[in-house]
Design an enzyme around this catalytic site. Structure first.
Site, PDB file in Angstrom:
ATOM      1  N   THR B  96       0.846  -1.195   0.000  1.00 28.02           N
ATOM      2  CA  THR B  96       0.000   0.000   0.000  1.00 28.02           C
ATOM      3  C   THR B  96       0.882   1.247   0.000  1.00 28.02           C
ATOM      4  O   THR B  96       2.106   1.157  -0.075  1.00 28.02           O
ATOM      5  CB  THR B  96      -0.936  -0.010   1.227  1.00 28.02           C
ATOM      6  N   TYR B 151       1.869   2.284   7.724  1.00 28.32           N
ATOM      7  CA  TYR B 151       1.798   2.353   6.264  1.00 28.32           C
ATOM      8  C   TYR B 151       2.445   1.110   5.656  1.00 28.32           C
ATOM      9  O   TYR B 151       3.449   0.615   6.150  1.00 28.32           O
ATOM     10  CB  TYR B 151       2.466   3.635   5.742  1.00 28.32           C
ATOM     11  N   CYS B 152       1.845   0.598   4.619  1.00 32.53           N
ATOM     12  CA  CYS B 152       2.373  -0.559   3.874  1.00 32.53           C
ATOM     13  C   CYS B 152       2.866  -1.651   4.830  1.00 32.53           C
ATOM     14  O   CYS B 152       4.004  -2.094   4.747  1.00 32.53           O
ATOM     15  CB  CYS B 152       3.488  -0.112   2.925  1.00 32.53           C
ATOM     16  N   ASP B 153       1.975  -2.071   5.687  1.00 31.41           N
ATOM     17  CA  ASP B 153       2.347  -3.024   6.737  1.00 31.41           C
ATOM     18  C   ASP B 153       2.764  -4.379   6.155  1.00 31.41           C
ATOM     19  O   ASP B 153       2.234  -4.809   5.127  1.00 31.41           O
ATOM     20  CB  ASP B 153       1.156  -3.210   7.683  1.00 31.41           C
ATOM     21  N   LYS B 164       7.217   1.765  13.375  1.00 34.08           N
ATOM     22  CA  LYS B 164       7.810   1.418  12.078  1.00 34.08           C
ATOM     23  C   LYS B 164       8.795   2.487  11.618  1.00 34.08           C
ATOM     24  O   LYS B 164       8.469   3.676  11.576  1.00 34.08           O
ATOM     25  CB  LYS B 164       6.699   1.262  11.035  1.00 34.08           C
TER      26      LYS B 164
END
Lengths: 127, 264
Positions: B96, B151-153, B164
């Site tokens: 993502t 974000y963008c896990d 993160k």
């Protein structure tokens, strides 16, 4: 142990082909979907696109990575499984059924000669 | 002199790998397209396998995946953000949206595909291991793990203090991932570190994109951190661009040492 239907042909790049007259239904194998993990997106060509054997025809995205799909036969895409847009996970749950990706009107049936039968494919993945 | 080499998995690193700093600070699309250009050159043996170090171009925005913009709503969201003055780049790896702009630094392994069967997990490990060791040199204890809301896990986020700091992704070209292939191709293993970014503003941009795209996915800024927040003295007086440049400089030295070890 992955499932390898006897009535299909297989590419070394882990696509399967179901031949129906001059048409070829194409998807990825049970072994491949298992290696990829949970599939979240499949990018496929539009109907009418021309494919050349051994060239990329799309991508498949799993939770781990994006990777290329290779055309096992040459021809024209006549149908695309649009249902994968909303439910790409079907490739995991039913790779040889509802998880089919495209149908190609083959332009060179000799392409099929280069594909593997089920037992040869099983040997290929176990090497 | 202190030995700063880490024990890396010698079986996956190409012996002829080299470290290069290659970026285009003025054209974010070209900066990203270089991944494919360089990867294909690696795949065909035209250049040596690469550890590419690069900074985001000098434009604030987000990086999205092809999945994010595969539908009409995603495309409309991207176009609307561009019209509002934000930079939106479409990357070739999955996942993502991620923050982009000054203050973000990237690490890309561009390695030829291996004829052997190699897992994506193995490449994630060799991507994360040296980065975690580098963070240790700054006094930071980092681990890999998923963090919902970031974000963008993904499983191979690099986390510090349970926030993160680095996102990771892969793209395998020349066949499917995780399977052996004799076809020319390459593996892109990519890490993106937030060095100095306002994550509240970045999360707001990401969430605005998904809201406009009709997607319920949202990120929560409190799940993320920036390197500058973790080691503020290290970047005192620097702009985000200078901070990212400083990290890129450090990485060239750090990865050159790792690569030298592979060649021995």
């Amino acid at each position: 142990m992955s499932n390898t239907p006897q009535d299909l042909k297989y590419s070394k790049e882990h696509e399967w082909v179901r031949v129906d007259g001059t048409k070829a239904y194409i998807g990825i194998t049970d072994f491949a979907q298992d290696e990829l993990g949970d599939i979240v997106f499949v990018e496929l060509p539009e109907a009418g696109s021309t494919l050349t054997v051994n060239s990329t025809f799309g991508t498949v995205e799993s939770v781990k990575t994006v990777s290329d799909l290779f055309a096992p036969v040459s021809g024209t895409v006549v149908e695309v499984n649009d249902a994968l847009g909303d439910s790409p996970e079907v490739v995991n749950s039913d790779p040889y059924g509802k998880g089919w990706m495209i149908v190609v009107e083959m332009s060179n049936s000799a392409d099929l000669d280069d594909l593997l039968d089920a037992s040869s494919y099983e040997a290929h993945v176990s090497e | 002199m202190e030995d700063d080499r880490v024990m890396i998995d010698q079986t996956l690193w190409p012996r002829d790998v080299e470290v290069r700093w290659i970026d285009d600070m003025n054209d974010s699309a070209h900066n990203l397209a270089l991944e494919q250009t360089l990867g294909e050159a690696v795949a065909h043996g035209e250049i040596r396998p690469l550890v590419r170090i690069w900074r985001s171009a000098l434009a604030q925005g987000i990086g999205v995946s092809r999945r994010d913009v595969s539908g009409d709503d995603g495309l409309a969201a991207m176009n609307e953000m561009k019209q509002s003055g934000w930079d939106v780049v479409v990357r070739n790896t999955g996942g993502t949206a991620v923050p982009q702009g000054p203050g973000v630094v990237h690490l890309s392994y561009l390695f030829p595909r291996d004829a052997r069967k190699v897992t994506t997990d193995a490449y994630y490990r060799i991507l994360c291991q040296p980065l975690i060791a580098w963070l240790e040199t700054l006094g930071l204890q980092a681990v890999t793990g998923a963090l919902p809301g970031s974000y963008c896990d993904g499983t191979y986020n690099i986390l510090v203090d349970n926030k993160k700091l680095v996102g990771t992704a892969q793209a395998w070209r020349g066949g499917l991932a995780g399977v052996k292939s004799n076809r020319p191709g390459y593996i892109l293993a990519h890490a993106c570190m937030v060095v100095d970014v306002d994550m509240v503003a970045a999360a707001e941009r990401i969430n605005r994109f998904y809201a406009r795209a009709g997607n319920d996915y949202r990120v929560h800024p409190e799940t993320s951190t920036a390197l500058r927040d973790l080691v503020p003295d290290r970047f005192q007086g620097m702009t985000p661009f200078e901070a990212a440049t400083s990290v890129a400089n450090d990485w060239v030295t750090w990865y050159s040492a790792q690569v030298a070890d592979v060649r021995r």
